[in-house]
Design a protein around this motif. Structure first.
Motif, PDB file in Angstrom:
ATOM      1  N   SER A 112       1.609 -11.304  -6.425  1.00  0.00           N
ATOM      2  CA  SER A 112       1.512 -10.124  -6.396  1.00  0.00           C
ATOM      3  C   SER A 112       0.107  -9.879  -5.393  1.00  0.00           C
ATOM      4  O   SER A 112      -0.662 -10.773  -5.513  1.00  0.00           O
ATOM      5  CB  SER A 112       0.941  -9.528  -7.795  1.00  0.00           C
ATOM      6  OG  SER A 112       0.822  -8.215  -7.666  1.00  0.00           O
ATOM      7  N   ALA A 162      -2.653  -7.124  -4.569  1.00  0.00           N
ATOM      8  CA  ALA A 162      -3.356  -5.792  -4.881  1.00  0.00           C
ATOM      9  C   ALA A 162      -3.247  -4.818  -3.808  1.00  0.00           C
ATOM     10  O   ALA A 162      -3.568  -5.142  -2.590  1.00  0.00           O
ATOM     11  CB  ALA A 162      -4.788  -5.954  -5.396  1.00  0.00           C
ATOM     12  N   LEU A 163      -3.001  -3.604  -3.739  1.00  0.00           N
ATOM     13  CA  LEU A 163      -2.874  -2.580  -3.060  1.00  0.00           C
ATOM     14  C   LEU A 163      -3.955  -1.392  -3.519  1.00  0.00           C
ATOM     15  O   LEU A 163      -4.070  -0.426  -2.708  1.00  0.00           O
ATOM     16  CB  LEU A 163      -1.475  -1.795  -3.302  1.00  0.00           C
ATOM     17  CG  LEU A 163      -0.235  -2.718  -2.675  1.00  0.00           C
ATOM     18  CD1 LEU A 163       1.159  -2.089  -2.893  1.00  0.00           C
ATOM     19  CD2 LEU A 163      -0.491  -3.283  -1.250  1.00  0.00           C
ATOM     20  N   ASP A 164      -4.654  -1.754  -4.406  1.00  0.00           N
ATOM     21  CA  ASP A 164      -5.925  -0.766  -4.682  1.00  0.00           C
ATOM     22  C   ASP A 164      -6.593  -0.311  -3.426  1.00  0.00           C
ATOM     23  O   ASP A 164      -7.161  -0.976  -2.895  1.00  0.00           O
ATOM     24  CB  ASP A 164      -6.452  -1.291  -5.913  1.00  0.00           C
ATOM     25  CG  ASP A 164      -6.023  -1.721  -7.010  1.00  0.00           C
ATOM     26  OD1 ASP A 164      -5.010  -1.228  -7.317  1.00  0.00           O
ATOM     27  OD2 ASP A 164      -6.366  -2.246  -7.888  1.00  0.00           O
ATOM     28  N   GLY A 165      -6.767   1.140  -3.238  1.00  0.00           N
ATOM     29  CA  GLY A 165      -7.580   1.466  -2.172  1.00  0.00           C
ATOM     30  C   GLY A 165      -7.020   1.425  -0.795  1.00  0.00           C
ATOM     31  O   GLY A 165      -7.897   1.767   0.097  1.00  0.00           O
ATOM     32  N   TYR A 184      -4.464   2.982   0.736  1.00  0.00           N
ATOM     33  CA  TYR A 184      -4.641   4.209   1.600  1.00  0.00           C
ATOM     34  C   TYR A 184      -5.967   4.867   1.829  1.00  0.00           C
ATOM     35  O   TYR A 184      -6.016   5.558   2.910  1.00  0.00           O
ATOM     36  CB  TYR A 184      -3.548   5.125   0.859  1.00  0.00           C
ATOM     37  CG  TYR A 184      -2.142   4.707   1.022  1.00  0.00           C
ATOM     38  CD1 TYR A 184      -1.507   4.802   2.110  1.00  0.00           C
ATOM     39  CD2 TYR A 184      -1.304   4.138  -0.097  1.00  0.00           C
ATOM     40  CE1 TYR A 184      -0.084   4.442   2.226  1.00  0.00           C
ATOM     41  CE2 TYR A 184       0.038   3.730  -0.138  1.00  0.00           C
ATOM     42  CZ  TYR A 184       0.507   4.015   1.328  1.00  0.00           C
ATOM     43  OH  TYR A 184       1.831   3.514   1.318  1.00  0.00           O
ATOM     44  N   GLU A 185      -6.815   4.836   0.877  1.00  0.00           N
ATOM     45  CA  GLU A 185      -8.122   5.456   0.903  1.00  0.00           C
ATOM     46  C   GLU A 185      -8.826   4.707   2.111  1.00  0.00           C
ATOM     47  O   GLU A 185      -9.366   5.053   2.932  1.00  0.00           O
ATOM     48  CB  GLU A 185      -9.042   5.070  -0.021  1.00  0.00           C
ATOM     49  CG  GLU A 185      -8.502   6.032  -1.343  1.00  0.00           C
ATOM     50  CD  GLU A 185      -7.313   5.590  -2.202  1.00  0.00           C
ATOM     51  OE1 GLU A 185      -6.863   4.361  -1.944  1.00  0.00           O
ATOM     52  OE2 GLU A 185      -6.805   6.388  -3.173  1.00  0.00           O
ATOM     53  N   ARG A 186      -8.843   3.178   2.373  1.00  0.00           N
ATOM     54  CA  ARG A 186      -9.276   2.615   3.424  1.00  0.00           C
ATOM     55  C   ARG A 186      -8.709   2.997   4.971  1.00  0.00           C
ATOM     56  O   ARG A 186      -9.406   3.284   5.814  1.00  0.00           O
ATOM     57  CB  ARG A 186      -9.322   1.075   3.341  1.00  0.00           C
ATOM     58  CG  ARG A 186     -10.038   0.491   2.199  1.00  0.00           C
ATOM     59  CD  ARG A 186      -9.963  -1.231   2.190  1.00  0.00           C
ATOM     60  NE  ARG A 186      -8.964  -1.697   1.968  1.00  0.00           N
ATOM     61  CZ  ARG A 186      -8.086  -1.734   0.758  1.00  0.00           C
ATOM     62  NH1 ARG A 186      -8.876  -1.508  -0.249  1.00  0.00           N
ATOM     63  NH2 ARG A 186      -6.750  -2.350   0.670  1.00  0.00           N
ATOM     64  N   GLN A 198       2.646   8.250   0.936  1.00  0.00           N
ATOM     65  CA  GLN A 198       2.009   7.229   0.193  1.00  0.00           C
ATOM     66  C   GLN A 198       2.896   6.481  -0.798  1.00  0.00           C
ATOM     67  O   GLN A 198       2.731   6.330  -1.964  1.00  0.00           O
ATOM     68  CB  GLN A 198       0.642   7.548  -0.641  1.00  0.00           C
ATOM     69  CG  GLN A 198      -0.423   8.126   0.382  1.00  0.00           C
ATOM     70  CD  GLN A 198      -1.674   8.717  -0.212  1.00  0.00           C
ATOM     71  OE1 GLN A 198      -1.879   8.094  -1.300  1.00  0.00           O
ATOM     72  NE2 GLN A 198      -2.418   9.636   0.323  1.00  0.00           N
ATOM     73  N   THR A 209       4.101   1.130  -3.595  1.00  0.00           N
ATOM     74  CA  THR A 209       3.824   0.879  -4.736  1.00  0.00           C
ATOM     75  C   THR A 209       3.501  -0.578  -5.325  1.00  0.00           C
ATOM     76  O   THR A 209       2.775  -0.664  -6.150  1.00  0.00           O
ATOM     77  CB  THR A 209       4.928   1.599  -5.899  1.00  0.00           C
ATOM     78  OG1 THR A 209       6.154   0.925  -5.595  1.00  0.00           O
ATOM     79  CG2 THR A 209       4.954   3.045  -5.656  1.00  0.00           C
ATOM     80  N   SER A 210       4.044  -1.264  -4.836  1.00  0.00           N
ATOM     81  CA  SER A 210       3.679  -2.672  -5.056  1.00  0.00           C
ATOM     82  C   SER A 210       4.049  -3.706  -4.097  1.00  0.00           C
ATOM     83  O   SER A 210       5.144  -3.551  -3.310  1.00  0.00           O
ATOM     84  CB  SER A 210       4.323  -3.405  -6.529  1.00  0.00           C
ATOM     85  OG  SER A 210       5.691  -2.823  -6.443  1.00  0.00           O
TER      86      SER A 210
END
Length: 162
Positions: A48, A50-53, A55-57, A70, A73-74
């Motif tokens: 897996s 991690a996609l956290d942040g 789109y913000e970056r 956006q 999702t994974s």
């Protein structure tokens, strides 16, 4: 048209500015349908990502994606291959599209996941070959991205609905 081909144009704009055409082409039915993808999803042993942040970056560096765009999702990685799931928001109308532009764009965001969302070098595809569309109406897709060579400049995408 009469030969079974459909014209396609890709446009973008910033805010309320003028639309800029970035690509034109045509789609047809000359590509034979691939074999169905079978087996466990994601593939056994895929790790897996991690996609956290992400789109913000991207937004911090001027790459703003609205909510419909956006859709990543994974994501997972197995060796050089990348796998992802993408989806449109539940209320997105997909009628009139072979594949909704935001769904196709989200599939390409797998490239951003492959760089950890790094923006030093945002890679945008500009040449497509061997594209085939075998079903319409998808609101979610599974993505498999495989580099063709060591440079990573050429990749193969395989998109399937769940």
């Amino acid at each position: 048209d009469d030969s079974g081909r459909r014209g396609v144009r890709v446009f973008a704009r910033s805010g309320e500015g003028a639309w800029t055409r970035h690509a034109t082409g045509s789609l047809g039915s000359a590509v034979p349908a691939p074999d169905a993808v079978e087996g466990v999803w994601p593939p056994a042993g895929a790790e897996s990502v991690a996609l956290d942040g992400m789109y913000e970056r991207l937004a911090e560096h001027g790459y703003h994606y609205g909510p419909v765009f956006q859709g990543l999702t994974s994501a997972w990685r197995s060796g050089e291959a990348w796998y992802a799931e993408i989806a449109l928001p539940a209320d997105t109308d997909v009628s009139g599209y072979g594949i909704h532009p935001a769904l196709l764009d989200a599939a390409l965001h797998t490239l951003a996941a492959a760089t950890g969302g790094a923006v030093e070098e945002v890679r945008l595809p500009f040449n497509f070959a061997g594209v085939g569309l075998y079903a319409t109406g998808a609101t979610a897709l599974r993505v498999q991205l495989t580099p063709v060579d060591e440079s990573g400049d050429t990749v193969t995408f395989h998109l399937t609905d769940p």
